[in-house]
Design an enzyme around this catalytic site. Structure first.
Site, PDB file in Angstrom:
ATOM      1  NE  ARG A  52      -1.531  -2.278   2.826  1.00 14.37           N
ATOM      2  CZ  ARG A  52      -1.641  -3.545   2.414  1.00 14.37           C
ATOM      3  NH1 ARG A  52      -2.687  -3.934   1.775  1.00 14.37           N
ATOM      4  NH2 ARG A  52      -0.682  -4.427   2.672  1.00 14.37           N
ATOM      5  CB  THR A  53       3.450   2.539   2.284  1.00 12.45           C
ATOM      6  OG1 THR A  53       2.727   2.030   3.404  1.00 12.45           O
ATOM      7  CG2 THR A  53       4.026   3.892   2.628  1.00 12.45           C
ATOM      8  CE  LYS A  81      27.422  -3.134  -6.211  1.00  9.80           C
ATOM      9  NZ  LYS A  81      27.663  -2.065  -7.194  1.00  9.80           N
ATOM     10  NE  ARG A 102       7.208   0.664   4.910  1.00  5.34           N
ATOM     11  CZ  ARG A 102       5.986   0.127   4.833  1.00  5.34           C
ATOM     12  NH1 ARG A 102       5.847  -1.139   4.515  1.00  5.34           N
ATOM     13  NH2 ARG A 102       4.914   0.855   5.084  1.00  5.34           N
ATOM     14  CG  HIS A 130       3.564   3.893   8.671  1.00  2.00           C
ATOM     15  ND1 HIS A 130       3.717   4.653   7.525  1.00  2.00           N
ATOM     16  CD2 HIS A 130       3.125   2.673   8.249  1.00  2.00           C
ATOM     17  CE1 HIS A 130       3.397   3.915   6.469  1.00  2.00           C
ATOM     18  NE2 HIS A 130       3.027   2.712   6.887  1.00  2.00           N
TER      19      HIS A 130
HETATM   20  N1   CP Z   1      -0.116  -0.127   5.960  1.00  2.00           N
HETATM   21  C1   CP Z   1       1.043  -0.355   5.340  1.00  2.00           C
HETATM   22  O1   CP Z   1       2.067   0.246   5.665  1.00  2.00           O
HETATM   23  O2   CP Z   1       0.984  -1.295   4.358  1.00  2.00           O
HETATM   24  P1   CP Z   1       2.210  -1.752   3.471  1.00  2.00           P
HETATM   25  O3   CP Z   1       3.194  -2.433   4.396  1.00  2.00           O
HETATM   26  O4   CP Z   1       1.638  -2.694   2.448  1.00  2.00           O
HETATM   27  O5   CP Z   1       2.828  -0.540   2.865  1.00  2.00           O
END
Ligand code: CP
Length: 304
Positions: A52-53, A81, A102, A130
């Site tokens: 999703r993100t 590396k 991320r 998040h």
């Molecule tokens: N909610 C969320 O962060 O989903 P993903 O891990 O699929 O990005």
């Protein structure tokens, strides 16, 4: 270095949050603005898996007219590396106008924001925060409840490693919430977040039971996945993974306007038959992520 990075929204004022909510609503009304980011490059660096993100950020960038570069697996980059995060960020800063990242390490986004002038958007750092999820969660709550103030919010499942609940808890401090932390002992809300609640005057109760009766006065039921990937002891994961499972027959006594949220992905914690309930909102919640992330990319780039 000062820049427009979005590492956390915990310190945002009500005005800042509400402006972002209004912008998100504008993007929901019309998601396509193909000239807004024309000529801009957005980098998505995903050192951890995501559906999703990443895809909603990339869709957001595309709908606003930007080009997207990036990776979904650090093994195909020079970090395999031995290149440091600092050097990777410095390199990508040569190419992109905003970096969405991320990373498995808590604090990675803050660190990245300190080594570049290009804005970093934290797309999740370990079990820490998040913020883009939090914006779409706030938007989903605001949209379904008509307000953010004075709500009874149940957080259920993995409260120890769940960055989405940590982020949401902190960002709601200005809205007088009452939290119910429902978790097994092994996955309790960490002390630092309970301390934060006490310091900020946020009411919370800790509960182990999860029944039709216990959730009857919830406005929001925020379910979470027990995250296998965060456990060092897989026996412990097996012991706790199915502690709380929401079934449709548990919704008979809940408030009419109660909504079930979940950051997704889900595993076993919400049975499939709940999907047909008018209380289920998690798929629309994920859809709201597109609009919230359009608003966040614009915010990071200083586009009004
Ligand atoms: N909610 C969320 O962060 O989903 P993903 O891990 O699929 O990005």
């Amino acid at each position: 270095m000062m820049n427009r990075s979005i590492v956390s929204i915990a310190d945002y004022s009500r005005e800042q949050i509400e402006r972002l909510l209004e912008r998100t609503a504008e993007f929901e009304r019309e998601p396509n603005h193909p000239h807004l980011l024309e000529g801009r490059v957005v980098a998505t660096l995903f050192f951890e898996p995501s559906t999703r993100t990443r895809l909603s950020f990339e869709t957001a960038a595309n709908r606003l007219g930007a080009r997207v570069i990036g990776f979904t697996d650090p093994k195909v980059t020079s970090s395999s590396k031995g290149e440091t995060l600092k050097d990777t960020i410095k390199m990508v800063s040569n190419y992109a106008d905003v970096i969405i990242m991320r990373h498995r390490l808590e604090g990675a986004a803050l660190y990245a924001s300190e080594v570049t002038d290009v804005p970093i958007i934290n797309a999740g750092d370990g079990s820490n925060l998040h913020p883009s999820q939090t914006m779409l969660d706030l938007y989903s709550i605001w949209k379904t409840q008509g307000r953010l103030d004075d709500l009874n919010i149940f957080m259920v499942g993995d409260l120890k490693y769940g960055r989405t609940v940590h982020s949401l808890l902190m960002s709601m401090r200005r809205y007088n919430p009452t939290f119910h932390f429902v978790a097994p002992k092994e996955l309790e809300m960490p002390e630092e977040y309970k301390l934060y609640c006490r310091k900020e005057g946020i009411r919370y109760v800790e509960e182990r039971v999860f029944t039709e009766e216990s959730i009857a006065d919830a406005d929001i039921l925020y379910m979470t996945r027990v995250q296998r990937e965060r456990f060092t002891d897989l026996m412990e994961y097996e012991r706790v993974k199915d502690t709380y499972i929401l079934r449709a027959d548990m919704l008979g006594r809940c408030r009419e306007n109660m909504r079930i949220l979940h950051p997704l992905p889900r595993v076993n914690e919400i049975e499939q038959d709940v999907d047909d309930s008018p209380h289920a909102y998690y798929f629309q919640q994920a859809q709201n992520g597109l609009y919230a992330r359009e608003a966040l990319i614009c915010q990071a780039l200083g586009i009004e």
